[in-house]
Structure formats: structure tokens, C-alpha cells
Design a protein around this motif. Sequence first.
Motif, PDB file in Angstrom:
ATOM      1  N   THR A   7      22.334   2.212 -12.903  1.00 55.68           N
ATOM      2  CA  THR A   7      22.402   0.108 -11.698  1.00 55.68           C
ATOM      3  C   THR A   7      20.952   1.062 -11.091  1.00 55.68           C
ATOM      4  O   THR A   7      21.068   1.911 -10.516  1.00 55.68           O
ATOM      5  N   GLY A   8      20.499  -0.241 -10.540  1.00 58.77           N
ATOM      6  CA  GLY A   8      19.696  -0.164  -9.861  1.00 58.77           C
ATOM      7  C   GLY A   8      18.559   1.476  -9.330  1.00 58.77           C
ATOM      8  O   GLY A   8      18.035   2.186  -8.640  1.00 58.77           O
ATOM      9  N   ALA A   9      18.351   0.960 -10.340  1.00 63.90           N
ATOM     10  CA  ALA A   9      17.425   2.857 -11.317  1.00 63.90           C
ATOM     11  C   ALA A   9      15.622   2.128 -10.562  1.00 63.90           C
ATOM     12  O   ALA A   9      14.911   3.107 -10.129  1.00 63.90           O
ATOM     13  N   THR A  10      15.128   1.008  -9.880  1.00 63.06           N
ATOM     14  CA  THR A  10      14.261   0.362  -9.442  1.00 63.06           C
ATOM     15  C   THR A  10      13.878   0.728  -7.766  1.00 63.06           C
ATOM     16  O   THR A  10      12.792   0.719  -7.406  1.00 63.06           O
ATOM     17  N   GLY A  11      15.609   1.038  -7.354  1.00 61.69           N
ATOM     18  CA  GLY A  11      15.482   1.303  -5.906  1.00 61.69           C
ATOM     19  C   GLY A  11      15.628   3.103  -5.911  1.00 61.69           C
ATOM     20  O   GLY A  11      15.609   3.956  -6.697  1.00 61.69           O
ATOM     21  N   GLY A  12      15.686   3.481  -5.040  1.00 63.12           N
ATOM     22  CA  GLY A  12      15.321   5.086  -4.157  1.00 63.12           C
ATOM     23  C   GLY A  12      15.494   5.555  -4.530  1.00 63.12           C
ATOM     24  O   GLY A  12      16.140   6.287  -5.043  1.00 63.12           O
ATOM     25  N   LEU A  13      17.324   5.222  -4.868  1.00 62.45           N
ATOM     26  CA  LEU A  13      18.276   6.121  -4.976  1.00 62.45           C
ATOM     27  C   LEU A  13      18.979   6.065  -5.857  1.00 62.45           C
ATOM     28  O   LEU A  13      19.140   7.708  -6.915  1.00 62.45           O
ATOM     29  N   GLY A  14      19.005   4.891  -7.025  1.00 67.40           N
ATOM     30  CA  GLY A  14      18.644   5.409  -8.285  1.00 67.40           C
ATOM     31  C   GLY A  14      17.785   6.369  -8.966  1.00 67.40           C
ATOM     32  O   GLY A  14      18.046   6.360  -9.551  1.00 67.40           O
ATOM     33  N   GLN A  29      19.759  10.048 -23.671  1.00 71.65           N
ATOM     34  CA  GLN A  29      21.176   9.538 -23.488  1.00 71.65           C
ATOM     35  C   GLN A  29      21.052   8.977 -22.363  1.00 71.65           C
ATOM     36  O   GLN A  29      22.909   8.916 -21.421  1.00 71.65           O
ATOM     37  N   LEU A  30      20.177   8.554 -21.854  1.00 73.34           N
ATOM     38  CA  LEU A  30      19.591   7.885 -19.825  1.00 73.34           C
ATOM     39  C   LEU A  30      19.198   6.239 -20.438  1.00 73.34           C
ATOM     40  O   LEU A  30      18.833   5.700 -21.101  1.00 73.34           O
ATOM     41  N   SER A  31      20.102   5.277 -19.657  1.00 75.88           N
ATOM     42  CA  SER A  31      19.953   3.953 -20.110  1.00 75.88           C
ATOM     43  C   SER A  31      19.551   3.728 -17.872  1.00 75.88           C
ATOM     44  O   SER A  31      20.623   4.318 -17.050  1.00 75.88           O
ATOM     45  N   VAL A  32      19.285   2.525 -18.003  1.00 73.53           N
ATOM     46  CA  VAL A  32      19.107   2.016 -16.797  1.00 73.53           C
ATOM     47  C   VAL A  32      18.955   0.268 -17.011  1.00 73.53           C
ATOM     48  O   VAL A  32      19.015  -0.256 -17.953  1.00 73.53           O
ATOM     49  N   LYS A  39       9.812  -3.690 -13.868  1.00 73.35           N
ATOM     50  CA  LYS A  39       9.698  -2.879 -13.375  1.00 73.35           C
ATOM     51  C   LYS A  39       9.524  -1.583 -13.747  1.00 73.35           C
ATOM     52  O   LYS A  39       9.544  -0.379 -12.345  1.00 73.35           O
ATOM     53  N   ALA A  40      10.756  -1.573 -14.355  1.00 78.71           N
ATOM     54  CA  ALA A  40      11.161   0.313 -14.778  1.00 78.71           C
ATOM     55  C   ALA A  40      10.341   0.089 -15.188  1.00 78.71           C
ATOM     56  O   ALA A  40      10.927   1.460 -16.870  1.00 78.71           O
ATOM     57  N   ALA A  41       9.030   0.415 -16.228  1.00 78.32           N
ATOM     58  CA  ALA A  41       8.351   0.581 -17.174  1.00 78.32           C
ATOM     59  C   ALA A  41       7.788   1.964 -17.403  1.00 78.32           C
ATOM     60  O   ALA A  41       7.418   2.569 -18.450  1.00 78.32           O
ATOM     61  N   LEU A  71      29.456   5.510 -15.884  1.00 70.94           N
ATOM     62  CA  LEU A  71      28.145   4.429 -15.111  1.00 70.94           C
ATOM     63  C   LEU A  71      27.851   4.994 -13.907  1.00 70.94           C
ATOM     64  O   LEU A  71      29.203   5.235 -12.878  1.00 70.94           O
ATOM     65  N   PHE A  72      26.826   5.122 -13.020  1.00 67.08           N
ATOM     66  CA  PHE A  72      26.775   5.333 -11.438  1.00 67.08           C
ATOM     67  C   PHE A  72      26.290   3.897 -11.074  1.00 67.08           C
ATOM     68  O   PHE A  72      25.075   3.151 -11.152  1.00 67.08           O
ATOM     69  N   LEU A  73      27.255   3.440 -10.628  1.00 73.83           N
ATOM     70  CA  LEU A  73      27.098   1.808  -9.578  1.00 73.83           C
ATOM     71  C   LEU A  73      25.810   2.017  -8.623  1.00 73.83           C
ATOM     72  O   LEU A  73      26.919   2.698  -7.681  1.00 73.83           O
ATOM     73  N   VAL A  74      25.163   1.785  -8.225  1.00 76.05           N
ATOM     74  CA  VAL A  74      24.181   1.596  -7.126  1.00 76.05           C
ATOM     75  C   VAL A  74      24.777   0.871  -6.232  1.00 76.05           C
ATOM     76  O   VAL A  74      24.947  -0.781  -7.020  1.00 76.05           O
ATOM     77  N   SER A  75      25.384  -0.012  -5.201  1.00 76.40           N
ATOM     78  CA  SER A  75      25.656  -1.055  -4.276  1.00 76.40           C
ATOM     79  C   SER A  75      24.348  -1.964  -4.273  1.00 76.40           C
ATOM     80  O   SER A  75      23.683  -0.892  -3.741  1.00 76.40           O
TER      81      SER A  75
END
Length: 290
Positions: A7-14, A29-32, A39-41, A71-75
Motif C-alpha cells: 500500500t502507499g506505493a505512490t508515496g516515498g516509503l512504499g 507477483q507484485l501488486s500495489v 499515479k502508479a502508471a 501485505l505491506f501496510l504503510v501507515s
Amino acid sequence: MSNILVTGATGGLGKAVIENLLKTGSPDQLSVLARDPAKAADLQAQGVTIKQGDYNDYASLVAAFKGIDKLFLVSGNDVPNRVPQHTNAINAAKEAGVKHVVYTSFQRKTEDGSSAAAFIAEAHLITEKLLKESGLTYTILKNALYLEVLPLFMGPVLETGTIYLPAGEGKVPFASRADMGAAGAAVLTGTGHENQSYDIANNTSYSFYDIAKILSDLSGKTTQYVSPDAEEFGTALVAAGVPAGAIHMTAGFSVAIAHDEFDFPSTTLEKLLGRKPESAAEFLKAAYKL
């Protein structure tokens, strides 16, 4: 590699997590999760699956998390609404059959609401509790403050020659967001991290006296550190036209630093990276082009 969603893959940490996962694994095997898939193009162009979803929309989360193992859950960055949003994410992960949740939390000394950083702490503490009670396998990454906050806190320090913050002699094991992203990817693809909480921090802590000395050494010009009390700091920044929200955030973190709220150096980040983390000197040299 398991089926992983970040999650948060358009932010810095994600984004940093995804970049590291793409170095070692297959994009199929990767999803965001993205509120706005457009924004994730750039990630879609690399073969990553983009799933539309919003922390405020429970049904969208359940649909996005179906078939996901980890699941990588970005706050969330909507601080006042973090608790209901994170509750949605954890419940949706459970309903969708996610096997393992990795959550980005934060380092802290105080958990009773008395910290100057309590406005940030509350949602993280509640989320950690929800995760531990959910029955899901979890890994909690208690992230240090980013090295990237230093330029934000210090302003045009090379022009002024002064760091002006109410942080006293407090120290922080600042670490770079890039290193935290690499560590997150290592947890997602590694083993033995089940039901663990890790301090993700540099193995060295720095005070702003240390930061001033590093900047002086790098630039060849003296940088001094002045630590006013919080009230004086606030008055000076109001006079300089700084917005109230920015003053509250900077003062809150600085006073918490003064109380050593975040001073938990650790070797875990180095172990996950398999190398030394980026140091404050390396970061500042690049950030200020010194």
C-alpha cells in the motif's frame, strides 16, 4: 516469492519497497494499492499489478487483498483518520485471507499519551494492538525518524548558519527512507520474521549538535545549533510567517527528541540490509550537494 501487495506505493516509503522488490523478484507477483491508479502508471509499465483501493472504502480493500499472501501496510498520511482506516485494512486483510501483514510503525519511549509526539503515536499504538489481536501473522517495523526530515526541520541552514530547534540535547538514530524500503523488502522476501517487532534505525544516534558539526565539516563553514524553548520557538516561527500546522508538527517532534523519545539505535537494519545503513554525513552531503 509470495504474492505481495504494497500500500502507499505512490508515496516515498512504499515506492522504495517496490523498487527493492523489483530488483530481486518477478513483477507478476507484485501488486500495489492506489487510490488513483493513474499515479502508479510507471509501476504498471514495469509489470506490477495496480489495484484501486482506498483505506476509507472497506469493500475496495477486501477486493484488492484477495489472493495476496503478504501485505505491506504503510501507515496512512491522514493522521486524524488513521485509526478507522487501519482498522479497515486489518479487517479486510483477515476477510481476504492474507497470511502475513508487515506494518510500518514508529519508535517511541512513551506510550501513555504524555509524549510531545502523542498526536502521531496514538494511531500507531492502536494499530499494533489490533494487529496482534487479529490472529494474522504480523511483523511490526518500528521505524526511526527519516534522515529526510532533517532538511525540513532545519530549513535553509547553509544560508543561515544556524539550526534553530527546541530539541535540546536529544538524540535520534535517523535512517534513510531508501534503507527502510530495502529493509521492508528484505522482511517481505525473507523468513523468520513472523510475529516480530523490529527497531528499524541507524546503529548511531545523532543530536542536533552532531548534525551541526557534520554540516560544518562538510561545508567548511560554521553551522551552530541553538535550542530555544518550545514557546520561544513558536513565537519566532509565527513572526517569520510559518503556518501553524507546520509549527505544531516541528515543535512536537523537536520537544519529543529533547526527551529522547526516539533514541533507540539498533543493528537490525544493518542485518536486514547486509551492509551499513546510510549515515547522517552521507545523507547530508548528498542532500546539500556538499
